[in-house]
Design a protein around this motif. Structure first.
Motif, mmCIF file in Angstrom:
data_model
loop_
_atom_site.group_PDB
_atom_site.id
_atom_site.type_symbol
_atom_site.label_atom_id
_atom_site.label_comp_id
_atom_site.label_asym_id
_atom_site.label_seq_id
_atom_site.Cartn_x
_atom_site.Cartn_y
_atom_site.Cartn_z
ATOM 1 N N LEU A 1 0.825 -1.196 0.000
ATOM 2 C CA LEU A 1 0.000 0.000 0.000
ATOM 3 C C LEU A 1 0.862 1.250 0.000
ATOM 4 C CD1 LEU A 1 -2.727 -1.002 2.595
ATOM 5 C CD2 LEU A 1 -2.766 -1.248 0.118
ATOM 6 N N VAL A 2 2.071 1.130 0.541
ATOM 7 C CA VAL A 2 2.915 2.298 0.718
ATOM 8 C C VAL A 2 3.854 2.487 -0.477
ATOM 9 C CG1 VAL A 2 4.634 3.377 2.213
ATOM 10 C CG2 VAL A 2 2.749 2.057 3.198
ATOM 11 N N SER A 3 4.640 1.441 -0.809
ATOM 12 C CA SER A 3 5.641 1.601 -1.861
ATOM 13 C C SER A 3 5.093 1.218 -3.235
ATOM 14 C CB SER A 3 6.872 0.759 -1.545
ATOM 15 O OG SER A 3 6.542 -0.614 -1.690
ATOM 16 N N ARG A 4 3.904 0.652 -3.271
ATOM 17 C CA ARG A 4 3.264 0.243 -4.536
ATOM 18 C C ARG A 4 4.077 -0.795 -5.309
ATOM 19 N NH1 ARG A 4 -1.510 3.201 -5.485
ATOM 20 N NH2 ARG A 4 -1.828 4.273 -3.526
ATOM 21 N N GLN A 5 4.982 -1.492 -4.624
ATOM 22 C CA GLN A 5 5.737 -2.565 -5.277
ATOM 23 C C GLN A 5 5.033 -3.883 -5.003
ATOM 24 O OE1 GLN A 5 9.698 -1.476 -3.519
ATOM 25 N NE2 GLN A 5 10.393 -2.320 -5.474
ATOM 26 N N PRO A 6 5.178 -4.849 -5.916
ATOM 27 C CA PRO A 6 4.600 -6.163 -5.613
ATOM 28 C C PRO A 6 5.279 -6.770 -4.372
ATOM 29 C CG PRO A 6 5.766 -6.205 -7.716
ATOM 30 C CD PRO A 6 5.761 -4.794 -7.255
ATOM 31 N N VAL A 7 4.484 -7.329 -3.472
ATOM 32 C CA VAL A 7 5.021 -7.822 -2.202
ATOM 33 C C VAL A 7 5.995 -8.985 -2.413
ATOM 34 C CG1 VAL A 7 4.388 -8.933 -0.028
ATOM 35 C CG2 VAL A 7 3.044 -7.036 -0.897
ATOM 36 N N THR A 8 5.710 -9.837 -3.388
ATOM 37 C CA THR A 8 6.596 -10.994 -3.616
ATOM 38 C C THR A 8 8.004 -10.528 -3.956
ATOM 39 O OG1 THR A 8 5.516 -11.031 -5.781
ATOM 40 C CG2 THR A 8 4.968 -12.805 -4.264
ATOM 41 N N ALA A 9 8.115 -9.435 -4.723
ATOM 42 C CA ALA A 9 9.434 -8.908 -5.070
ATOM 43 C C ALA A 9 10.137 -8.371 -3.824
ATOM 44 C CB ALA A 9 9.313 -7.812 -6.123
ATOM 45 N N LEU A 10 9.377 -7.662 -2.991
ATOM 46 C CA LEU A 10 9.936 -7.131 -1.750
ATOM 47 C C LEU A 10 10.452 -8.253 -0.859
ATOM 48 C CD1 LEU A 10 7.426 -4.401 -0.478
ATOM 49 C CD2 LEU A 10 9.814 -4.082 -1.083
ATOM 50 N N LEU A 11 9.633 -9.297 -0.761
ATOM 51 C CA LEU A 11 9.969 -10.410 0.137
ATOM 52 C C LEU A 11 11.226 -11.130 -0.306
ATOM 53 C CD1 LEU A 11 6.598 -12.169 0.998
ATOM 54 C CD2 LEU A 11 8.132 -10.971 2.546
ATOM 55 N N GLY A 12 11.336 -11.330 -1.618
ATOM 56 C CA GLY A 12 12.426 -12.144 -2.162
ATOM 57 C C GLY A 12 13.785 -11.743 -1.630
ATOM 58 N N GLU A 13 14.161 -10.467 -1.834
ATOM 59 C CA GLU A 13 15.501 -10.065 -1.425
ATOM 60 C C GLU A 13 15.648 -10.033 0.090
ATOM 61 O OE1 GLU A 13 15.377 -5.437 -2.303
ATOM 62 O OE2 GLU A 13 14.754 -6.575 -4.075
ATOM 63 N N ARG A 14 14.543 -9.669 0.765
ATOM 64 C CA ARG A 14 14.591 -9.615 2.234
ATOM 65 C C ARG A 14 14.775 -11.012 2.832
ATOM 66 N NH1 ARG A 14 13.770 -4.656 4.802
ATOM 67 N NH2 ARG A 14 13.330 -3.124 3.188
ATOM 68 N N LEU A 15 14.086 -11.956 2.218
ATOM 69 C CA LEU A 15 14.151 -13.338 2.715
ATOM 70 C C LEU A 15 15.575 -13.883 2.613
ATOM 71 C CD1 LEU A 15 11.923 -15.004 3.890
ATOM 72 C CD2 LEU A 15 11.566 -16.087 1.683
ATOM 73 N N ALA A 16 16.265 -13.481 1.537
ATOM 74 C CA ALA A 16 17.637 -13.956 1.349
ATOM 75 C C ALA A 16 18.525 -13.487 2.492
ATOM 76 C CB ALA A 16 18.181 -13.467 0.013
ATOM 77 N N VAL A 17 18.355 -12.233 2.917
ATOM 78 C CA VAL A 17 19.187 -11.701 3.998
ATOM 79 C C VAL A 17 18.886 -12.426 5.312
ATOM 80 C CG1 VAL A 17 19.715 -9.648 5.356
ATOM 81 C CG2 VAL A 17 19.341 -9.452 2.890
ATOM 82 N N THR A 18 17.580 -12.525 5.642
ATOM 83 C CA THR A 18 17.205 -13.212 6.884
ATOM 84 C C THR A 18 17.624 -14.678 6.841
ATOM 85 O OG1 THR A 18 15.336 -11.728 7.142
ATOM 86 C CG2 THR A 18 15.282 -13.759 8.402
ATOM 87 N N GLY A 19 17.458 -15.288 5.652
ATOM 88 C CA GLY A 19 17.860 -16.696 5.498
ATOM 89 C C GLY A 19 19.332 -16.878 5.786
ATOM 90 N N GLU A 20 20.140 -15.965 5.259
ATOM 91 C CA GLU A 20 21.574 -16.067 5.492
ATOM 92 C C GLU A 20 21.887 -15.909 6.970
ATOM 93 O OE1 GLU A 20 23.978 -13.071 3.608
ATOM 94 O OE2 GLU A 20 25.801 -13.908 4.492
#
Lengths: 388, 349
Positions: free
Chosen positions: B113-132
Motif C-alpha cells: 500500500l505504501v511503496s506500490r511494489q509487488p510484495v513478492t518482489a519485496l519479500l524475495g531479497e529480504r528473505l535472502a538476507v534473513t535466510g543467510e
C-alpha cells in the motif's frame, strides 16, 4: 575356543537338561576323559571334597571377601558385605537372592562396570589376575575378552538405533584387529551359533524387529564375540516367558559344553538354579548365607532364609486358592544394617544369639552356611526341581 | 503463497524386498512415509490460514490505517476517504480478507500500500538476507555446541564441563537483543573491529558480507549455542548413566570415546534434531529485533516498517512467511527424525 567358527554349522541342540541330582556333571569337551570321570566320581560321592582342595583344575575365578559400598548423599549403602566363592572353568555357579541382595552389583564389580560412587574392596582373582582396583583402561582389556555379561532386559540392553549386526561386529572388533568384512562374517557366524534363524538377513535388522527371545540370543552372541572364559548371565531369562526362558538356558548350556565357558547365573529363581547350576550361592543383604553344590543344597537346606525362599515357590500340588507362603517382612535397609544376622528380623527361629554375627562356615563337607540355628537336615519337602 | 504439497522426503523409504506390491506409484502412495507427509501437510493448511486470520484481525484493531499514514495528519476526511476507496480499505474486514486470501492462494500476495511494489518482489531479497542470518547462526551454534557438549559429557563434573555449563547458563539468561547491544558496544564502538550497522550484499563482496554479518550472527547464535550445549550435554550424560545399552557397550570392552560417539551421541542426536527444528520456526521471527539493531534489510525489518505504516498487505505477507517457515521446519524435523530413527521408520509397517 577356536572350534567356534567351524562348529557353527553343526546346530543340533544338545538335549541335555540336568536336574538337581545330576547337575554337577561336567562335560567339558576339552577336558581329558579321565579327569571328567574324576569329577563325576567326586560329585556322586556321599561327601564330596570342597573345591578348595588341591584339585587338578585351578579355579578360574576366586572371589574372596568382596565388599562393595556406595557412598553419596550423606549415606552409605553396603551392597556387598564379604562375598566369597570360587568357580572352576566350564562350571556353572548360581548366585541366588532377592532384589537388593547385592548379586548383580557383585557381578558388575568383576567387570569394573560400577558407577564412580562405588567403593570396592576385597579380592576377585580371574585366572590369577586381581580384578579389584584395576584402572578403567586395564579393566577394559578384560571386558568382553575374559568376562562377558548377558543382561536382564534385552529390549533395553541393545542399542535401539543400531543394526544388530553392527552391534555384534563392534564387540568382535573390540578385542581383535579383524578388518570390517571379517568381523561381519564372524558376526553372522555368531548369530548362527546362537541359533538365530536367517542370520544373514537378521544381521541387517534392528532390535525392535526381533522378539524378546531373539534379542537375548543376540545379546549372547555379543557376549561370546570376544570368546570369554566366563559368562555372567545377570537375570538373563527373567524378562522372558517361561518357554523362551528354557530355550535360552538350553542354549547357554549347549554353548558352555561346546566352548568350555564358565557361567555365573545370577537369578532370584531357585528353580533355575536347581535345574542348571553345579553350585549355588544364596545371598542375603550383601552376604552369603548358604553355599553348596546344587544337589546338596536342595536336598539339605540348612539356612532358614533359603528354606523360606523354597517355601515361597508356588506349587501345583498345593490346595487351590490357598495363600502363598511368603517370606514375611522386608529386606533390610542396606544403609542401616542391623547388628548380627541380617535375616534376624524376619526369621522365625531367631534368638538373642542372632545379634551376634553368625560366621559362614563349612559345617558339612562342601556345604557352608551362616546361621546359629540351622534347619534340621533332610527336610521331607526338599524339592528337586522347581519353578520352570 | 501456497503450501507445498511435496517435499523431497515425499518418496518414502519403502521396503526394497516388498516387490509383490501392485505398482511402483501405488507403493509410494500407500507407504507410511507418504501418508505421514500428506497428513502433516494437510494439518499445516489450517494452521497457516488461522495465523493469517489472526494477523488480519489484530491489524484491524490497531487505530489508524494505511490511508491516514500515507496522507499524514494534515489530510482532510475527504482525502482519506478517497484514498481508502482507492486502496479498497472501505470494504468490511471479511471481504478484504477473502480478497487477499483468494489472491494469496494463486501466489499473488498483493501490492504494498505504501511503496506500490509487488510484495513478492519485496519479500524475495529480504528473505535472502534473513535466510543467510539464520542459516549462519545455526551453523555456528551447532558447529560449536556439538563438540563442546561431547567434550563436557566425556568427563562430566570435570573442569571443562563446569566451565561450559557456567557459560551456557549465563548465555541462556541473556536475551539476544541485549547481547546484540553489548556486542555493538564492545566490538563496534570500543574496538571498532566490526561495523555496528550496515549490510554488504553477498553479490558485492563475500568477505565484506561476512564481516557485516559477524555481529548479528554472534548475537543470535550465542544463546542458541548455550541452549544446544546444555541440552545435548544433559541428554548425553543421561544416556551414559541411565541406559542399559550403554552398559552393554561398555561390557564389550570398547573405549569411552566410542561409547560416547557411536552409542550415546547417536541416540541423543534425535532429540537435538527435534529441538533444532522447533527453534528454526521461532528463530526466524526472533530476528526482527536483531535486524533492527544492525539495520539489516531482512524480513523482520520489513515487517516492523510495515506495521508502522499500517501496510497490512506487507505485514500479512511477512507473517505468512514466518508461519510457513515454522510449520515447514517442524515438518522437516519430524521427517528427518523418522528417516534417522529406525524405530519410527519401521514402526508403522
Amino acid at each position: 575356543m577356536s572350534e567356534l567358527a567351524s562348529e557353527s554349522s553343526n546346530t543340533a541342540p544338545a538335549q541335555r537338561r540336568p536336574s538337581a541330582s545330576e547337575g554337577v556333571r561336567c562335560e567339558l569337551a576339552s577336558e581329558p576323559v579321565a579327569e571328567r570321570e574324576d569329577v563325576l566320581a567326586t560329585a556322586t560321592a556321599a561327601a564330596p571334597p570342597p573345591r578348595r582342595d588341591p584339585d587338578r583344575t585351578e579355579p578360574l575365578l576366586v572371589v574372596d571377601d568382596l565388599r562393595i559400598r556406595f557412598v553419596g548423599r550423606g549415606r552409605t549403602v553396603h551392597a556387598v558385605n564379604g562375598l566369597s566363592y570360587s568357580l572352576a572353568p566350564g562350571r556353572t555357579l548360581a548366585i541366588i537372592g532377592e532384589s537388593g541382595s547385592g548379586k548383580s552389583v557383585a557381578a558388575r564389580a568383576l567387570m569394573g562396570l560400577l558407577p564412580p560412587t562405588a567403593r570396592v574392596s576385597g579380592s576377585a582373582r580371574f585366572d590369577g589376575t586381581e580384578m579389584v582396583g584395576l584402572s578403567e583402561r586395564e579393566a577394559r582389556r578384560h571386558r568382553g575378552a575374559d568376562i562377558a555379561m548377558v543382561f536382564q532386559d534385552p529390549a533395553r540392553s541393545l542399542n535401539p538405533t543400531m543394526r544388530i549386526g553392527a552391534q555384534i561386529a563392534e564387540a568382535v572388533r573390540a578385542h581383535s584387529d579383524l578388518p570390517k568384512a571379517a568381523a561381519h562374517r564372524r558376526a553372522v557366524e555368531l548369530l548362527s551359533l546362537v541359533h538365530l534363524p536367517a542370520p544373514q538377513r537378521r544381521f541387517h535388522e534392528y532390535p525392535h524387529q526381533l522378539s524378546g527371545g531373539m534379542r537375548q540370543r543376540v545379546m549372547i552372541a555379543i557376549a561370546l564375540a570376544g570368546e570369554p572364559r566366563l559368562l555372567v548371565a545377570d537375570e538373563a531369562t527373567t524378562a522372558l516367558d517361561v518357554t523362551t526362558q528354557a530355550q535360552i538356558m538350553e542354549l547357554l548350556l549347549e554353548l558352555q559344553q561346546r566352548l568350555g565357558t564358565a557361567i555365573v547365573l545370577i537369578s532370584h529363581d531357585l528353580g533355575l538354579a536347581a535345574s542348571y547350576a553345579d553350585d549355588v550361592v544364596v545371598m542375603y543383604a550383601g552376604r552369603v548365607v548358604e553355599r553348596a553344590r546344587t544337589a546338596d543344597l536342595f536336598a539339605h537346606v540348612r539356612m532358614p532364609y533359603t528354606g523360606a525362599l523354597l517355601g515361597a515357590i508356588p506349587r501345583l500340588e498345593r490346595e487351590p486358592h490357598s495363600l502363598l507362603p511368603v517370606v514375611p517382612g522386608q529386606p533390610p535397609d542396606l544403609s542401616a544394617l542391623p547388628r548380627g544376622c541380617p535375616f534376624r528380623p524376619r526369621c522365625s527361629s531367631a534368638t538373642d544369639r542372632c545379634a551376634e554375627d553368625p560366621p559362614l562356615q563349612e559345617h558339612e563337607p562342601g556345604h557352608w552356611w551362616a546361621c546359629w540355628h540351622p534347619l534340621p537336615d533332610a527336610r521331607p519337602d526338599a524339592p528337586a526341581k522347581e519353578g520352570v | 503463497m501456497t503450501v507445498p504439497t511435496a517435499t523431497p522426503a515425499g518418496t518414502a523409504p519403502s521396503d526394497p524386498r516388498d516387490d509383490r506390491a501392485p505398482g511402483r506409484l501405488a507403493t509410494v502412495l500407500a507407504s507410511p512415509g507418504t501418508r505421514l507427509v500428506g497428513k502433516r501437510v494437510l494439518l499445516a493448511v489450517p494452521i497457516v490460514v488461522g495465523v493469517s486470520i489472526l494477523t488480519f484481525w489484530v491489524l484491524n484493531l490497531i487505530p489508524g490505517n494505511a490511508a491516514q499514514q500515507l496522507l499524514g495528519p494534515e489530510a482532510t476526511a475527504e482525502q482519506v476517504r478517497a484514498l481508502e476507496q482507492e486502496l479498497g480499505l472501505d470494504q468490511p474486514g471479511y471481504v478484504r480478507y477473502l480478497d487477499w486470501l483468494g489472491a494469496a492462494v494463486t501466489g499473488d500476495l498483493g501490492t504494498s500500500l505504501v511503496s506500490r511494489q509487488p510484495v513478492t518482489a519485496l519479500l524475495g531479497e529480504r528473505l535472502a538476507v534473513t535466510g543467510e542470518l539464520v542459516g549462519l547462526a545455526f551453523l555456528v551454534s551447532l558447529g560449536l555446541a556439538v563438540p563442546v557438549a561431547l567434550l563436557a559429557a566425556y568427563r562430566p563434573g570435570r573442569m571443562f564441563d563446569r566451565v561450559s555449563m557456567l557459560v551456557s547458563i549465563t548465555g541462556l539468561s541473556v536475551a539476544n537483543y541485549v547481547l546484540a547491544l553489548l556486542l555493538v558496544l564492545l566490538f563496534a564502538v570500543e574496538l571498532a573491529l566490526f561495523p555496528a550497522i550496515g549490510f554488504v550484499p553477498l553479490s558485492q563482496s563475500v568477505a565484506g558480507n561476512l564481516h557485516s554479518m559477524a555481529l548479528p550472527v554472534a548475537a543470535i547464535s550465542f544463546p542458541l549455542f548455550c541452549f544446544y550445549t546444555r541440552f545435548l550435554r544433559g541428554d548425553l550424560v543421561d544416556q551414559l548413566q541411565g541406559e542399559d545399552y550403554i552398559t552393554t557397550a561398555r561390557a564389550k570392552g570398547i573405549g569411552p570415546g566410542q561409547v560416547l560417539l557411536r552409542h550415546a551421541f547417536r541416540n541423543s542426536s534425535f532429540g537435538l534434531i527435534t529441538v533444532v527444528g522447533l527453534n528454526l520456526g521461532t528463530l526466524i521471527g526472533g530476528t526482527v529485533i536483531v535486524e533492527q539493531i544492525f539495520a539489516l534489510p531482512g524480513i523482520g525489518q520489513l515487517m516492523l516498517q510495515a506495521v508502522n505504516t499500517r501496510d497490512f498487505v506487507v505485514v500479512q505477507a511477512c507473517v505468512l512467511v514466518f508461519a510457513v517457515v515454522a510449520v515447514l521446519a517442524n515438518l522437516v524435523a519430524d521427517l528427518l527424525y523418522a528417516v534417522l530413527d529406525p524405530r519410527i521408520r519401521y514402526g508403522s509397517r
